[in-house]
Scaffold this motif. Structure first.
Motif, PDB file in Angstrom:
ATOM      1  N   GLY A 100       0.929  -0.952   0.132  1.00  9.67           N
ATOM      2  CA  GLY A 100      -0.037  -0.201  -0.104  1.00  9.67           C
ATOM      3  C   GLY A 100       0.630   1.380   0.046  1.00  9.67           C
ATOM      4  N   LEU A 101       1.950   1.199   0.742  1.00  7.65           N
ATOM      5  CA  LEU A 101       2.818   2.425   0.898  1.00  7.65           C
ATOM      6  C   LEU A 101       3.603   2.507  -0.770  1.00  7.65           C
ATOM      7  CD1 LEU A 101       4.655   1.820   4.393  1.00  7.65           C
ATOM      8  CD2 LEU A 101       2.438   3.325   3.749  1.00  7.65           C
ATOM      9  N   ARG A 102       3.795   1.426  -1.151  1.00  5.16           N
ATOM     10  CA  ARG A 102       4.672   1.362  -2.697  1.00  5.16           C
ATOM     11  C   ARG A 102       3.987   2.130  -3.601  1.00  5.16           C
ATOM     12  NH1 ARG A 102       6.393  -4.076  -3.459  1.00  5.16           N
ATOM     13  NH2 ARG A 102       5.361  -3.555  -5.842  1.00  5.16           N
ATOM     14  N   ASN A 103       2.420   1.875  -3.531  1.00  9.37           N
ATOM     15  CA  ASN A 103       1.564   2.304  -4.481  1.00  9.37           C
ATOM     16  C   ASN A 103       1.329   3.912  -4.317  1.00  9.37           C
ATOM     17  OD1 ASN A 103       0.957  -0.036  -5.891  1.00  9.37           O
ATOM     18  ND2 ASN A 103      -0.517  -0.689  -4.695  1.00  9.37           N
ATOM     19  N   ARG A 104       1.734   4.366  -3.014  1.00  8.06           N
ATOM     20  CA  ARG A 104       1.288   5.648  -2.657  1.00  8.06           C
ATOM     21  C   ARG A 104       2.710   6.542  -2.842  1.00  8.06           C
ATOM     22  NH1 ARG A 104      -2.371   3.058  -0.099  1.00  8.06           N
ATOM     23  NH2 ARG A 104      -4.418   3.767  -0.037  1.00  8.06           N
ATOM     24  N   LYS A 105       3.509   5.767  -3.443  1.00  6.19           N
ATOM     25  CA  LYS A 105       4.903   6.357  -3.886  1.00  6.19           C
ATOM     26  C   LYS A 105       5.505   6.986  -2.468  1.00  6.19           C
ATOM     27  CE  LYS A 105       4.104   6.826  -8.442  1.00  6.19           C
ATOM     28  NZ  LYS A 105       3.017   5.681  -8.501  1.00  6.19           N
ATOM     29  N   VAL A 106       5.653   6.274  -1.596  1.00  6.54           N
ATOM     30  CA  VAL A 106       6.418   6.687  -0.318  1.00  6.54           C
ATOM     31  C   VAL A 106       7.819   6.417  -0.739  1.00  6.54           C
ATOM     32  CG1 VAL A 106       6.619   6.181   2.046  1.00  6.54           C
ATOM     33  CG2 VAL A 106       4.336   6.314   1.164  1.00  6.54           C
TER      34      VAL A 106
ATOM     35  N   VAL C 189      -9.167  -8.257  -4.328  1.00 11.71           N
ATOM     36  CA  VAL C 189      -9.386  -7.178  -5.188  1.00 11.71           C
ATOM     37  C   VAL C 189      -9.354  -5.935  -4.184  1.00 11.71           C
ATOM     38  CG1 VAL C 189     -10.327  -6.264  -7.141  1.00 11.71           C
ATOM     39  CG2 VAL C 189     -10.446  -8.677  -6.561  1.00 11.71           C
ATOM     40  N   GLU C 190     -10.335  -6.192  -3.120  1.00  6.41           N
ATOM     41  CA  GLU C 190     -10.783  -5.157  -2.164  1.00  6.41           C
ATOM     42  C   GLU C 190      -9.601  -4.531  -1.391  1.00  6.41           C
ATOM     43  OE1 GLU C 190     -13.984  -7.038  -0.044  1.00  6.41           O
ATOM     44  OE2 GLU C 190     -15.204  -6.785  -1.760  1.00  6.41           O
ATOM     45  N   ALA C 191      -8.852  -5.630  -1.042  1.00  8.95           N
ATOM     46  CA  ALA C 191      -7.440  -5.422  -0.259  1.00  8.95           C
ATOM     47  C   ALA C 191      -6.488  -4.290  -1.070  1.00  8.95           C
ATOM     48  CB  ALA C 191      -6.716  -6.484   0.255  1.00  8.95           C
ATOM     49  N   ALA C 192      -6.322  -4.842  -2.388  1.00  9.79           N
ATOM     50  CA  ALA C 192      -5.657  -4.166  -3.589  1.00  9.79           C
ATOM     51  C   ALA C 192      -6.241  -2.740  -3.581  1.00  9.79           C
ATOM     52  CB  ALA C 192      -5.560  -4.830  -4.797  1.00  9.79           C
ATOM     53  N   ARG C 193      -7.276  -2.574  -3.686  1.00  5.11           N
ATOM     54  CA  ARG C 193      -8.096  -1.267  -3.965  1.00  5.11           C
ATOM     55  C   ARG C 193      -7.652  -0.321  -2.940  1.00  5.11           C
ATOM     56  NH1 ARG C 193     -14.192  -1.455  -5.954  1.00  5.11           N
ATOM     57  NH2 ARG C 193     -13.585   0.952  -6.058  1.00  5.11           N
ATOM     58  N   ILE C 194      -7.858  -0.966  -1.663  1.00  7.56           N
ATOM     59  CA  ILE C 194      -7.542  -0.132  -0.343  1.00  7.56           C
ATOM     60  C   ILE C 194      -6.168   0.232  -0.534  1.00  7.56           C
ATOM     61  CG2 ILE C 194      -7.485  -0.313   2.209  1.00  7.56           C
ATOM     62  CD1 ILE C 194     -10.238  -1.657   2.064  1.00  7.56           C
ATOM     63  N   ASP C 195      -5.298  -0.664  -0.995  1.00  3.63           N
ATOM     64  CA  ASP C 195      -3.869  -0.417  -1.041  1.00  3.63           C
ATOM     65  C   ASP C 195      -3.343   0.524  -2.259  1.00  3.63           C
ATOM     66  OD1 ASP C 195      -2.711  -1.675   1.380  1.00  3.63           O
ATOM     67  OD2 ASP C 195      -2.434  -3.611   0.430  1.00  3.63           O
ATOM     68  N   GLY C 196      -4.640   0.992  -2.740  1.00  6.84           N
ATOM     69  CA  GLY C 196      -4.157   1.946  -3.879  1.00  6.84           C
ATOM     70  C   GLY C 196      -3.748   1.507  -5.388  1.00  6.84           C
ATOM     71  N   ALA C 197      -4.141   0.212  -5.466  1.00  6.77           N
ATOM     72  CA  ALA C 197      -3.940  -0.490  -6.639  1.00  6.77           C
ATOM     73  C   ALA C 197      -5.050  -0.273  -7.945  1.00  6.77           C
ATOM     74  CB  ALA C 197      -3.418  -1.909  -6.735  1.00  6.77           C
ATOM     75  N   GLY C 198      -4.734   0.508  -8.961  1.00 14.10           N
ATOM     76  CA  GLY C 198      -5.708   0.476  -9.887  1.00 14.10           C
ATOM     77  C   GLY C 198      -5.883  -1.023 -10.752  1.00 14.10           C
ATOM     78  N   PRO C 199      -6.862  -0.780 -11.647  1.00 18.98           N
ATOM     79  CA  PRO C 199      -7.084  -1.998 -12.555  1.00 18.98           C
ATOM     80  C   PRO C 199      -5.460  -2.447 -13.164  1.00 18.98           C
ATOM     81  CG  PRO C 199      -8.166  -0.126 -13.405  1.00 18.98           C
ATOM     82  CD  PRO C 199      -7.817   0.295 -12.271  1.00 18.98           C
ATOM     83  N   PHE C 200      -4.944  -1.747 -13.658  1.00 19.44           N
ATOM     84  CA  PHE C 200      -3.610  -1.941 -14.245  1.00 19.44           C
ATOM     85  C   PHE C 200      -2.650  -2.486 -13.221  1.00 19.44           C
ATOM     86  CE2 PHE C 200       0.592  -1.625 -16.056  1.00 19.44           C
ATOM     87  CZ  PHE C 200       0.557  -2.141 -17.198  1.00 19.44           C
TER      88      PHE C 200
END
Lengths: 350, 293, 299
Positions: A100-106, C189-200
């Protein structure tokens, strides 16, 4: 200012089913709120709406001072712990927590530092390079927690996080989660169907039934002054005894099976009511006003449950382990202030 | 379908476009052309065509040659399906039973799956060759003059043998995995209830294997009809004259050699209907299969 | 326990003997089966080690001769065919291009389609699914001539594009990935979405790594399937430089059928073996993946 505030929120699915009827509430910063109810009551839907995983049909939701109705889950500043943990099976514990942090560019350095910190807090330091499949249930649960706390979110969401653990571990994790939440001071919303979890963990409990919030209150309020027969029977094990009868107009209830039980409030004459008595609020008392017929004595070690009939209606009494009893007729008295009265038709408290 | 989905509009369309484009251009368009030209009679010199209604189809039903090919296809399909399923079942049951060398047997019995039909056909050409073939020699020793490509039934025999040879492995794999997925406790219960190994097989094991067998039946019919093209093409050595052939091979021959576009198209449409029937069957069975397990 | 182990000695002995006979029979059946599978290839191998004149005179050979290298060398590197500008090596190369292109293309296209169908709110998802499904009703064999005409009209004959692209639509592949994606827990999918991952990101970071084994299994099956394609290459490639090994077999058979000179069976068998070695090697090496992929795709 409230951490989470909800106004007239509701959820109706495209097929017409209303999972959550309009409701409004506020959750204060640092509060631990438990949503409890039987399966299908809408508690998970409500949580998922807070997470942004479920669209909001009507109403408004704010996290902090921001309206989040149309904000993507990733941008709501929340973290969520799932029932099945939802760990990424192909990533190590470290990567799971960091994703989650990586995706937020931390920046990488900060990620490493925060992961280490979270791992220490959760006793996961030795497991950082393992895969989820190499961990025990309790450890997986901690990784899921780690993934949430590392983000330092405004709101923690838990979706029945302990339901996959065995009873012993569940008790232990219950305490750990509560302690962690206290330490971090994060506002938390916790969904469970287990009333023991609700009672032991919550600052405030929301009891849900059929998509409606039946009662909001502290565990003690919920337990001692249930707002409805549903709350009364759902919270507490064994549940509260509910006896049907009619008001007499002179401070008593005439039970359907015959006897009259004195109640501390005036009841409208002839009005159908339900009389609620918690099993542990009753005492065996040779001079007691209520006749009870004991049929089965259930030995539970710390205490005994006496199952039987009171005016031909099923009734349970809980007595301490020191009280010697056998089956047969007995007399009971109710502890003062233990009597609850409900409307027989609508179920609400009188 | 999933509860949790992404909301993008353009992205999923873009993800689907490549596959759908290929399907439109290389499946629907040719199929439509086939249906269309099956109602027309093409001028042999390529100048225009004329609507003839069902003529191309009635021509098929009344053509003794087409009916002969259809009959051969039926017999061929039955033989290949029956023999390869039977052989594969026997081998799978034995391979499931033995303890020693089970893996080796599995490998030895399945690897032929990877051999291409025409390669198998070429080896068949060598084995059944009039001058040098080992099987021809065997027939000669038995006093039979075997002639591949000359005698109708001799060529048919080679086709069946090569097709069975190459189809048995896939059946074997499916039967074996079907046998291995039968819950052990069921078989153990059967051992307690029934002392006869043979009856146990037919009364307990085989019924549990039946869904796999049904499924394979369809697969094998499809295989015999379509995938044997390479075998037939090599065995008749590009010289179909008096040799046996299947319906699919006839479409190819008529379409590319005979210049009978309308007739070939009508044959294609007949085959499409055949595939449709087989697929419907397969899905009916698939449903039952799900109930079974 | 000890009583049952030791007491009925007399009952155990005959039972053991019967079991043994049964086991011998089982092995005998399996060995016969294995021989049925192996002998033709063995004969091809031994025959490929002899000179064509000897083969023509004495028939297929059961023993190894001395010409193995010569025959394989000829099959591999000596120009053959009618125009003489194709060697076994070129065909091997073309076979690899077809096999890999076919497998990779099918996997990419079917994963993309399955991803769109499973993970997106898409109004025409069901329609797309059925369109892909109908390709099962239209195998190449039933639309040979019109397909050829379409490709010819587009000027794609004798090109890798014409050879590979029309084969890339895959109902089985799409179904398989759809099935697999649907078995992936939704919480992921839900965890990934909360973790900020988009479809790609979700596709690349989570779904593809999760599908690794599936991709490998499908790749093996599709590679073999593509390598072994015969009808389509026969239609589309008339230029020998684009022949695959399997397509080349047709040329050899034709040469044998013409019968103008002594058919070179030694070289032909060598080429047949070259054509089967790569797919056989892959299937045998990755046996368990292959079996898993096969039994799970077709179900």
């Amino acid at each position: 200012m409230a951490q989470l505030s909800v106004t007239d929120l509701s959820k109706t699915y495209p097929n017409g089913f209303t999972a959550v009827h309009p409701c409004s509430f506020e959750i204060e910063p640092g509060e631990f709120v438990v949503l409890v109810g039987p399966s299908g009551c809408g508690k998970s839907t409500l949580l998922r709406m807070i997470a942004g995983l479920e669209e909001i049909t009507t109403g408004e939701m704010r996290i902090g001072d921001r309206v989040v109705n149309d904000v993507d889950p990733a941008h709501r500043d929340i973290a969520m712990v799932f029932q099945n943990y939802a760990l990424y099976p192909h990533m190590t514990v470290r990567k799971n927590i960091a994703y989650g942090l990586r995706n937020r560019k931390v920046p990488a350095g900060e990620i490493a530092q925060r992961v280490t910190q979270a791992a220490e807090m959760l006793n996961l330091t030795d497991y950082l390079d393992r895969r989820p499949s190499q961990l025990s249930g309790g450890q997986r649960q901690r990784v899921a927690m780690g993934r949430a706390i590392v983000r330092d979110p405004a709101l923690f969401l838990f979706d029945e996080p302990l339901s996959n653990l065995d009873a012993k571990l569940r008790n232990q994790m219950r305490i750990e989660i509560r302690a962690l939440q206290r330490r971090l001071g994060v506002t938390s919303v916790y969904v469970t169907h287990d009333q023991v979890e609700a009672m032991t963990m919550a600052d405030r409990i929301f009891v849900l039934n059929d998509g409606r919030i039946e009662q909001i209150g502290t565990p003690s309020e919920i337990y001692h002054r249930p707002a409805s027969t549903f709350v009364a029977s759902f919270m507490g094990a064994p549940p509260m005894n509910l006896l049907s009868g009619r008001g007499t107009g002179n401070g008593a209830v005439a039970l359907d099976g015959g006897q009259a039980v004195p109640v501390p409030l005036d009841t409208e004459s002839n009005r159908p009511v339900l009389l609620g008595l918690r099993p542990e609020d009753m005492a065996l008392d040779g001079a007691g006003p209520i006749a009870f017929d004991i049929e089965i004595v259930e030995e539970l070690g710390a205490h005994r449950l006496l199952h039987g009939r009171l005016s031909e209606q099923p009734f349970t009494v809980s007595v301490s382990k020191d009280t010697e009893v056998g089956t047969g007729p007995a007399r009971l008295s109710a502890r003062p202030g233990a009597v609850n009265l409900f409307c027989a038709e609508k179920g609400h408290r009188l | 379908m999933k509860r949790a989905r992404f909301d993008h509009r353009l992205l999923p369309v873009m993800l689907l476009v490549p596959q759908l484009t290929i399907i439109a251009i290389f499946f629907y368009w040719p199929a439509w052309n086939a249906v269309h030209s099956s109602f027309y009679l093409q001028d042999p010199f390529g100048f225009g065509s004329q609507f003839v209604g069902m003529d191309n189809y009635t021509r098929l039903w009344t053509s003794s040659e087409y009916m002969r090919v259809a009959r051969f296809t039926l017999v061929f399909t039955l033989l290949v399906t029956g023999l390869s399923l039977g052989l594969a079942l026997l081998l799978a049951v034995k391979a499931d039973k033995v303890i020693r060398g089970a893996r080796t047997y599995r490998t030895l019995l399945m690897w032929v799956y990877a051999v291409a039909p025409p390669v198998a056909g070429l080896i068949g050409v060598a084995l059944f060759d009039q001058n040098i073939g080992a099987i021809t020699d065997l027939f000669a020793a038995l006093g039979y003059d075997y002639r591949l490509g000359v005698s109708y039934s001799d060529t048919a025999l080679a086709m069946v043998v090569v097709s069975v040879w190459i189809q048995t492995p896939v059946n074997f794999i499916f039967f074996l995995s079907g046998l291995q997925s039968i819950p052990k406790p069921v078989l153990e219960a059967a051992r307690i209830d029934n002392p006869s190994g043979f009856r146990r097989f037919w009364e307990v094991t085989f019924p549990l294997l039946a869904p796999t067998a049904f499924f394979l039946l369809i697969i094998n019919i499809t295989y015999s009809l379509f995938d044997t093209f390479g075998i037939i093409d090599t065995l008749v050595k590009n010289n179909p004259a008096s040799n046996p052939m299947t319906l699919v091979y006839k479409v190819f021959i008529d379409g590319f050699r005979g210049n009978d576009i309308g007739g070939s198209a009508a044959q294609s449409v007949v085959l499409m209907v055949l595939v449709l029937i087989l697929t419907v069957f397969q899905f009916r069975l698939l449903e039952r299969r799900i109930h079974y397990t | 326990m000890t009583a049952t182990d030791t007491a009925p000695v007399s009952a155990v002995t005959p039972r053991r003997r019967r079991l043994k006979l049964e086991t011998v029979l089982d092995h005998a059946v399996l060995i016969c089966g294995a021989l049925f599978m192996l002998t033709p290839i063995f004969l091809a191998l031994t025959t490929a080690s002899h000179d064509k004149v000897l083969i023509q005179r004495e028939g297929l050979q059961w023993a190894f001769g001395s010409e193995t290298l010569t025959n394989f060398n000829a099959a591999m590197f000596e120009p053959g065919g009618f125009t003489g500008d194709i060697t076994g090596a070129t065909m091997l190369m073309n076979s690899f291009i077809l096999g890999v292109g076919f497998a990779v293309g099918k996997i990419i296209l079917s994963m993309m389609a399955a991803y769109a169908i499973v993970y997106f709110r898409l109004r025409f998802a069901t329609l797309a699914f059925w369109v892909i499904f109908t390709t099962l009703l239209l195998p190449l064999e039933v639309r040979i001539v019109p397909s050829y005409e379409v490709i010819q009209g587009m000027g794609l004959t004798n090109s890798y594009t014409g050879l590979i692209v029309p084969l890339l639509a895959s109902a089985t592949g799409t179904f398989f990935f759809r099935q697999f994606f649907m078995s992936v827990p939704e919480e992921l999918v839900e965890a990934a979405r909360i973790d900020g991952a988009g479809p790609f990101k979700f596709f690349v970071d989570i779904l593809v790594p999760l599908s690794r084994t599936m991709i490998a299994a499908i790749f093996i099956i599709m590679f073999v399937y593509g390598w072994n394609q015969y009808l389509w290459p026969t239609l589309i490639t008339t230029e020998e430089s684009l022949f695959t090994l399997v397509r080349g077999i047709r040329q050899i058979v034709q040469a044998i059928a013409e019968g103008s000179e002594i058919p070179d069976y030694g070289r032909a068998m060598a080429l047949a073996l070259i054509a089967m070695i790569p797919p056989v090697a892959i299937v045998v090496t990755f046996q368990s993946w292959f079996v898993k992929g096969l039994t799970e795709t077709d179900k």
